[in-house]
Enzyme design. Structure first.
Site, PDB file in Angstrom:
ATOM      1  N   ASP A  79      54.601   0.429 -27.740  1.00  0.00           N
ATOM      2  CA  ASP A  79      56.010   0.252 -27.374  1.00  0.00           C
ATOM      3  C   ASP A  79      56.197   0.127 -25.860  1.00  0.00           C
ATOM      4  O   ASP A  79      57.027   0.826 -25.268  1.00  0.00           O
ATOM      5  CB  ASP A  79      56.859   1.415 -27.896  1.00  0.00           C
ATOM      6  CG  ASP A  79      56.680   1.658 -29.380  1.00  0.00           C
ATOM      7  OD1 ASP A  79      56.424   0.691 -30.110  1.00  0.00           O
ATOM      8  OD2 ASP A  79      56.798   2.820 -29.805  1.00  0.00           O
ATOM      9  N   GLU A 255      64.859  -4.776 -33.759  1.00  0.00           N
ATOM     10  CA  GLU A 255      64.770  -3.557 -32.949  1.00  0.00           C
ATOM     11  C   GLU A 255      64.224  -3.872 -31.569  1.00  0.00           C
ATOM     12  O   GLU A 255      63.957  -5.024 -31.232  1.00  0.00           O
ATOM     13  CB  GLU A 255      63.880  -2.520 -33.649  1.00  0.00           C
ATOM     14  CG  GLU A 255      62.483  -2.991 -33.943  1.00  0.00           C
ATOM     15  CD  GLU A 255      61.708  -2.046 -34.855  1.00  0.00           C
ATOM     16  OE1 GLU A 255      62.231  -0.969 -35.200  1.00  0.00           O
ATOM     17  OE2 GLU A 255      60.570  -2.394 -35.227  1.00  0.00           O
TER      18      GLU A 255
END
Length: 590
Positions: A79, A255
């Site tokens: 991430d 997302e």
């Protein structure tokens, strides 16, 4: 894919329950270290660790003078988010229940990186003492605001009852503020600051109540952000993407949104498809930060989902990206992807990769991001590859040796659910690990010093001085994917005899319990010092010891690394290799 979606739903439910029940109070004796256990007289001392990675892909693809390897951060560094101030680049990654939280890295050229430390390095900032390893904090965003010369790190905290938080600093090298709780739900927030000084937060959220059309249906929301009050402006929230690029195709898990401004237009880039085989990156455009946003006709702009599963040097799951302008004024994107082993299992976790981005047209496109990814890239013009030298982090194949003689422990060593300093102390002999009365299978802080597995083929060797006093004592090494998926290899006592034991812990059985199996135990002659080793060749793991300083003996034979992989064990982390001690041992030698 279904496992990942179920995990996220489960984590969300746990967060809500914790908030209702008020489970997030946790008193600590010290802001950084927390409470320390009583010091025992049989503390293991680890005097040296050697980690050696030897993946075939790097042997087959040696670097030329103008090249560097990607991933730039090997092992569980997922991430990624990136920002720039002048010639300084700062990159952050998810850390879940690892402590300290949110590792932060610095570079001047996008090739050579050092670790500055962690953004959330105090217990006042992060409380993960009772969370599963894949909870905690994840999907951080980092943004530099030139309007007030301030850096912002924003993240979702599935621990401590916080939810979405932001911390700030004028200088990432000097530490960060305590968290400010933000008044919105959802996950994966990031902050965008416009040229006029206005701020905005975008994030993933559930559709409005009663409007969910299918499993995995999510939306992207935007809020105005009050820069003076460090809070979203109530009533300004707006859905700017519903479902994804084309909701008629039922896209899942839109997302990880980021907004960029270029040539007067606003670009919204998001991950779509879920963190798994269908992962991708997509982009939208608008004349206003609050939309409406129109998807690019060429989406996705990055994915690995269309290629044969048996391709050589496979890289998969590419997505969850962030863009930055590089030192050569060209754009680059950092993103997560995985390098499965020969059984197509993901043991090294989701790693941080980089690619150049072509933004010469209307929309950005990752260069060679829509073909099978290669292990190396051409460096930006004028950059010299210094990885692995003069303090820069290594990548490719490398050997890392730690003798614990430096005053400050290397940032690559981490704790789980609590600070390292709560159980370890660096001495002239090595690092002492004072055992907690906690077993590795418990969802509590554990007295284990962890290092990430960074290669599919590796060895991890340590020297340990230790004498267990009873069957409750054990020290050694662990290979851990989560609290219910791990191997424990160490020495304990039964009667007057010392035993090497290898235990496999697998989660769960039908009653939701961890299944523990002693794979092997062996009585040994022991003078107080051992060398312990974990090594793997893809899915094949071995655990061995030496009590003569030269010859290693494998205990339990070759075992499968399946339980150390994300696709079998679930969750979001990679395998961690740990120096472990406990006074709550439950392994009984046979």
């Amino acid at each position: 894919m279904e496992k990942i979606k179920q995990n996220l739903k489960r984590i969300t439910a746990i967060l809500l329950l914790a908030a209702v029940a008020g489970l997030y109070s946790f008193s600590v004796d010290d802001e950084i270290t927390g409470p320390k256990p009583k010091k025992a007289n049989n503390i293991p001392v680890f005097t040296k660790v050697v980690y050696e990675g030897n993946d075939q892909v790097y042997l087959d693809n040696p670097l030329q003078d103008n090249e560097f390897y990607t991933p730039i951060l090997q092992g569980c560094y997922p991430d990624p988010a990136i920002t720039r101030k002048g010639d300084d680049y700062y990159l952050v990654c998810s850390s879940f229940a690892m402590f300290p939280g949110v590792p932060i890295f610095h570079s001047n050229d996008l090739v050579n990186w050092t670790q500055l430390g962690h953004v959330l390095d105090r217990t006042s900032q992060l409380d993960v003492h009772d969370t599963g390893i894949s909870q905690g904090v994840y999907a951080p965003g980092i943004t530099y605001n030139p309007n007030n010369d301030t850096f912002y790190m924003i993240v979702t905290a599935f621990a401590g009852g916080l939810g979405n938080i932001v911390v700030k600093t004028k200088d990432p090298k000097q530490g960060w503020s305590d968290p400010i709780k933000l008044n919105f739900g959802g996950i994966d927030p990031s902050i965008f600051f416009d040229e006029d000084g206005k701020g905005y937060i975008v994030h993933n959220d559930a559709p409005d109540k009663g409007k969910e059309l299918y499993s995995g249906h999510r939306v992207i929301k935007i809020w105005e952000y009050d820069v003076e009050k460090d809070q979203v402006v109530e009533g300004t929230d707006k859905i700017i993407v519903d479902g994804g690029v084309d909701i008629s195709e039922k896209p899942i898990w839109i997302e990880a949104p980021h907004i960029y401004k270029k040539n007067g237009s606003y670009y919204l880039m998001c991950a779509e498809g879920g963190t798994g085989g269908w992962h991708s990156e997509v982009v939208f455009k608008s004349d206003s930060p609050k939309g409406p946003y129109v998807p690019a006709p060429s989406n996705p702009i990055l994915t690995q989902r269309y290629f044969p599963k048996d391709r050589k040097n496979k890289v998969d799951w590419a997505g969850h990206a962030d863009l930055v302008q590089g030192p050569d004024d060209e754009y680059y994107g950092v993103f997560l992807a995985v390098r499965p082993n020969e059984e197509n299992r993901v043991n090294t976790g989701r790693e941080t990769f980089i690619l150049p981005v072509d933004w010469s047209g209307e929309y950005p496109v990752f260069e060679n991001g829509l073909v099978p990814l290669e292990p190396k890239l051409e460096m930006p013009e004028g950059v010299t590859n210094r990885t692995g030298k003069n303090g820069y982090l290594p990548n490719g194949n490398f050997t890392y040796t730690e003798d614990f003689s430096e005053e400050n422990l290397d940032y690559r060593w981490i704790g789980l659910r609590g600070p390292r300093e709560a159980f370890m102390e660096q001495t002239k002999k090595g690092v002492e690990i004072t055992p907690f009365e906690t077993n590795i299978k418990e969802v509590k802080p554990t007295s284990t010093l962890f290092y990430r597995q960074q290669h599919n083929t590796f060895s991890f060797t340590t020297t340990m001085e230790y004498r267990p006093k009873s069957e409750n004592d054990l020290a050694g090494v662990v290979a851990l994917q989560n609290e219910g998926s791990n191997y424990v290899f160490g020495i304990t006592k039964k009667g007057k005899d010392y035993y090497m034991v290898l235990e496999k812990n697998k989660w769960p059985n039908r009653r939701g319990e961890i299944i523990s199996e002693v794979l092997a135990s062996e009585k040994i002659d022991y003078d107080g010092e051992l060398e312990l080793q974990i090594k793997a060749n893809g899915d094949k793991y071995e655990f061995a010891y030496s009590n003569d300083g030269s010859t290693f003996k494998t205990v339990g034979g070759v075992v499968s690394g399946d339980i150390l992989s994300t696709d079998v064990a679930g969750g979001f982390t990679g395998c961690l290799l740990g120096l472990y001690a406990t006074s709550a041992n439950d392994i009984v030698p046979e």
